[in-house]
Write an enzyme that holds these catalytic residues in place. Structure first.
Site, PDB file in Angstrom:
ATOM      1  N   LYS A   1      -2.396 -31.285  57.368  1.00  0.00           N
ATOM      2  CA  LYS A   1      -1.613 -32.406  56.856  1.00  0.00           C
ATOM      3  C   LYS A   1      -1.016 -33.224  58.012  1.00  0.00           C
ATOM      4  O   LYS A   1      -1.056 -32.790  59.165  1.00  0.00           O
ATOM      5  CB  LYS A   1      -0.520 -31.867  55.921  1.00  0.00           C
ATOM      6  CG  LYS A   1      -1.078 -31.197  54.654  1.00  0.00           C
ATOM      7  CD  LYS A   1       0.044 -30.749  53.725  1.00  0.00           C
ATOM      8  CE  LYS A   1      -0.508 -30.113  52.461  1.00  0.00           C
ATOM      9  NZ  LYS A   1       0.572 -29.724  51.514  1.00  0.00           N
TER      10      LYS A   1
ATOM     11  N   TYR B   1      -4.137 -35.285  44.444  1.00  0.00           N
ATOM     12  CA  TYR B   1      -2.983 -34.553  43.913  1.00  0.00           C
ATOM     13  C   TYR B   1      -2.713 -34.907  42.450  1.00  0.00           C
ATOM     14  O   TYR B   1      -1.593 -34.754  41.977  1.00  0.00           O
ATOM     15  CB  TYR B   1      -1.753 -34.820  44.782  1.00  0.00           C
ATOM     16  CG  TYR B   1      -1.685 -33.959  46.035  1.00  0.00           C
ATOM     17  CD1 TYR B   1      -1.809 -32.575  45.962  1.00  0.00           C
ATOM     18  CD2 TYR B   1      -1.472 -34.524  47.292  1.00  0.00           C
ATOM     19  CE1 TYR B   1      -1.736 -31.774  47.103  1.00  0.00           C
ATOM     20  CE2 TYR B   1      -1.404 -33.736  48.439  1.00  0.00           C
ATOM     21  CZ  TYR B   1      -1.530 -32.358  48.328  1.00  0.00           C
ATOM     22  OH  TYR B   1      -1.446 -31.568  49.460  1.00  0.00           O
TER      23      TYR B   1
ATOM     24  N   ASN C   1       4.348 -28.645  54.801  1.00  0.00           N
ATOM     25  CA  ASN C   1       3.866 -27.268  54.922  1.00  0.00           C
ATOM     26  C   ASN C   1       2.493 -27.182  55.596  1.00  0.00           C
ATOM     27  O   ASN C   1       1.717 -26.271  55.342  1.00  0.00           O
ATOM     28  CB  ASN C   1       3.912 -26.548  53.563  1.00  0.00           C
ATOM     29  CG  ASN C   1       3.071 -27.241  52.506  1.00  0.00           C
ATOM     30  OD1 ASN C   1       2.399 -28.234  52.788  1.00  0.00           O
ATOM     31  ND2 ASN C   1       3.090 -26.707  51.297  1.00  0.00           N
TER      32      ASN C   1
ATOM     33  N   HIS D   1      -3.330 -27.935  53.651  1.00  0.00           N
ATOM     34  CA  HIS D   1      -3.772 -27.890  52.248  1.00  0.00           C
ATOM     35  C   HIS D   1      -5.025 -27.031  52.158  1.00  0.00           C
ATOM     36  O   HIS D   1      -5.870 -27.069  53.055  1.00  0.00           O
ATOM     37  CB  HIS D   1      -4.111 -29.286  51.725  1.00  0.00           C
ATOM     38  CG  HIS D   1      -4.920 -29.224  50.450  1.00  0.00           C
ATOM     39  ND1 HIS D   1      -4.337 -29.006  49.224  1.00  0.00           N
ATOM     40  CD2 HIS D   1      -6.256 -29.266  50.232  1.00  0.00           C
ATOM     41  CE1 HIS D   1      -5.302 -28.944  48.300  1.00  0.00           C
ATOM     42  NE2 HIS D   1      -6.472 -29.098  48.893  1.00  0.00           N
TER      43      HIS D   1
ATOM     44  N   GLU E   1     -12.608 -31.400  45.397  1.00  0.00           N
ATOM     45  CA  GLU E   1     -12.015 -31.954  46.619  1.00  0.00           C
ATOM     46  C   GLU E   1     -13.070 -32.235  47.693  1.00  0.00           C
ATOM     47  O   GLU E   1     -12.980 -33.229  48.411  1.00  0.00           O
ATOM     48  CB  GLU E   1     -10.921 -31.004  47.126  1.00  0.00           C
ATOM     49  CG  GLU E   1      -9.731 -30.969  46.157  1.00  0.00           C
ATOM     50  CD  GLU E   1      -8.764 -29.810  46.386  1.00  0.00           C
ATOM     51  OE1 GLU E   1      -8.949 -29.051  47.367  1.00  0.00           O
ATOM     52  OE2 GLU E   1      -7.826 -29.675  45.575  1.00  0.00           O
TER      53      GLU E   1
HETATM   54  P1  RTP Z   1      -1.540 -27.804  48.575  1.00  0.00           P
HETATM   55  O1  RTP Z   1      -2.113 -28.268  47.251  1.00  0.00           O
HETATM   56  O2  RTP Z   1      -0.965 -28.922  49.392  1.00  0.00           O
HETATM   57  O3  RTP Z   1      -2.519 -26.942  49.318  1.00  0.00           O
HETATM   58  O4  RTP Z   1      -0.304 -26.830  48.293  1.00  0.00           O
HETATM   59  P2  RTP Z   1      -0.230 -25.660  47.224  1.00  0.00           P
HETATM   60  O5  RTP Z   1      -1.499 -25.562  46.442  1.00  0.00           O
HETATM   61  O6  RTP Z   1       0.236 -24.447  47.950  1.00  0.00           O
HETATM   62  O7  RTP Z   1       0.957 -26.158  46.296  1.00  0.00           O
HETATM   63  P3  RTP Z   1       0.889 -27.166  45.035  1.00  0.00           P
HETATM   64  O8  RTP Z   1       1.623 -26.523  43.925  1.00  0.00           O
HETATM   65  O9  RTP Z   1      -0.510 -27.633  44.796  1.00  0.00           O
HETATM   66  O10 RTP Z   1       1.785 -28.387  45.556  1.00  0.00           O
HETATM   67  C1  RTP Z   1       1.222 -29.412  46.333  1.00  0.00           C
HETATM   68  C2  RTP Z   1       2.189 -29.799  47.421  1.00  0.00           C
HETATM   69  O11 RTP Z   1       3.324 -30.413  46.852  1.00  0.00           O
HETATM   70  C3  RTP Z   1       4.449 -30.157  47.654  1.00  0.00           C
HETATM   71  N1  RTP Z   1       5.526 -29.635  46.831  1.00  0.00           N
HETATM   72  N2  RTP Z   1       6.748 -30.072  46.896  1.00  0.00           N
HETATM   73  N3  RTP Z   1       9.492 -30.518  46.416  1.00  0.00           N
HETATM   74  C4  RTP Z   1       8.868 -29.535  45.790  1.00  0.00           C
HETATM   75  O12 RTP Z   1       9.446 -28.758  45.058  1.00  0.00           O
HETATM   76  C5  RTP Z   1       7.441 -29.353  46.022  1.00  0.00           C
HETATM   77  N4  RTP Z   1       6.672 -28.482  45.413  1.00  0.00           N
HETATM   78  C6  RTP Z   1       5.429 -28.661  45.936  1.00  0.00           C
HETATM   79  C7  RTP Z   1       4.076 -29.145  48.712  1.00  0.00           C
HETATM   80  O13 RTP Z   1       3.942 -29.802  49.966  1.00  0.00           O
HETATM   81  C8  RTP Z   1       2.752 -28.610  48.211  1.00  0.00           C
HETATM   82  O14 RTP Z   1       1.919 -28.225  49.289  1.00  0.00           O
HETATM   83 MG    MG Z   2      -2.403 -27.193  45.508  1.00  0.00          MG
END
Ligand code: RTP
Ligand code: MG
Length: 147
Positions: free
Chosen positions: A9, A49, A112, A115, A126
């Site tokens: 990212k 997203y 974080n 991705h 994707e």
């Molecule tokens: P990613 O898709 O980016 O790989 O991350 P992930 O699967 O671990 O998490 P996901 O639930 O898909 O969430 C996507 C991204 O959204 C941001 N986020 N912010 N402010 C908040 O509470 C919150 N929750 C999620 C995070 O940067 C996450 O990677």
């Molecule tokens: Mg995700």
């Protein structure tokens, strides 16, 4: 062979973590089959997203992921989708185990570092979104006999 979509990212790119992240997946034994440094257009970010469209953080998420270049990659190997998610660590770096990428380098959930696709359906979707069937290289690697 199973493939996944991984992306350093904008925070990871700014913090010079591309090499460290690529190195971890190389050393694990996975094979890089596509990569590009790119700035994500807003429409692509919104589509990527899309599952989070109704979430309160969606606007911030799209703004962040489009705020600077990302390093988009396709990796392949046995169980690469799930294993890469383990290597990344929990979504929120405060919960990510030490030794994982987010556990070692991240601090807050909105920045974080990396991705990774969370299922075979999202990996296919994707990879299609970011590579559109182009730019993937199939090649034999002798080391695969030893992994
Ligand atoms: P990613 O898709 O980016 O790989 O991350 P992930 O699967 O671990 O998490 P996901 O639930 O898909 O969430 C996507 C991204 O959204 C941001 N986020 N912010 N402010 C908040 O509470 C919150 N929750 C999620 C995070 O940067 C996450 O990677
Ligand atoms: Mg995700």
């Amino acid at each position: 062979m199973e493939k996944t979509f991984l992306m350093v990212k904008p925070d990871g790119v700014q913090r010079n973590l591309i090499g460290e992240i690529v190195s971890r997946f190389e050393k694990k034994g996975f094979q890089l089959v596509g990569a590009k440094l790119m700035q994500i257009p807003t429409e692509l970010a919104e589509e990527h997203y899309g599952e989070h469209k109704e979430r309160p953080f969606f606007g911030e998420l799209v703004e962040f992921i489009t705020s600077g270049p990302v390093f988009a990659m396709v990796w392949q190997g046995e169980n690469v989708i799930a294993t890469a998610r383990h290597m990344m660590g929990a979504t929120n770096p405060k919960d990510a185990a030490p030794g994982t990428i987010r556990g070692e380098y991240g601090v807050i959930v909105g920045k974080n570092i990396i991705h990774g696709s969370d299922s075979s359906e999202s990996a296919e979707r994707e990879i299609g979104l970011f590579f559109n069937g182009e730019g993937l290289v199939e090649y034999k690697r002798d080391v695969n006999n030893w992994i």
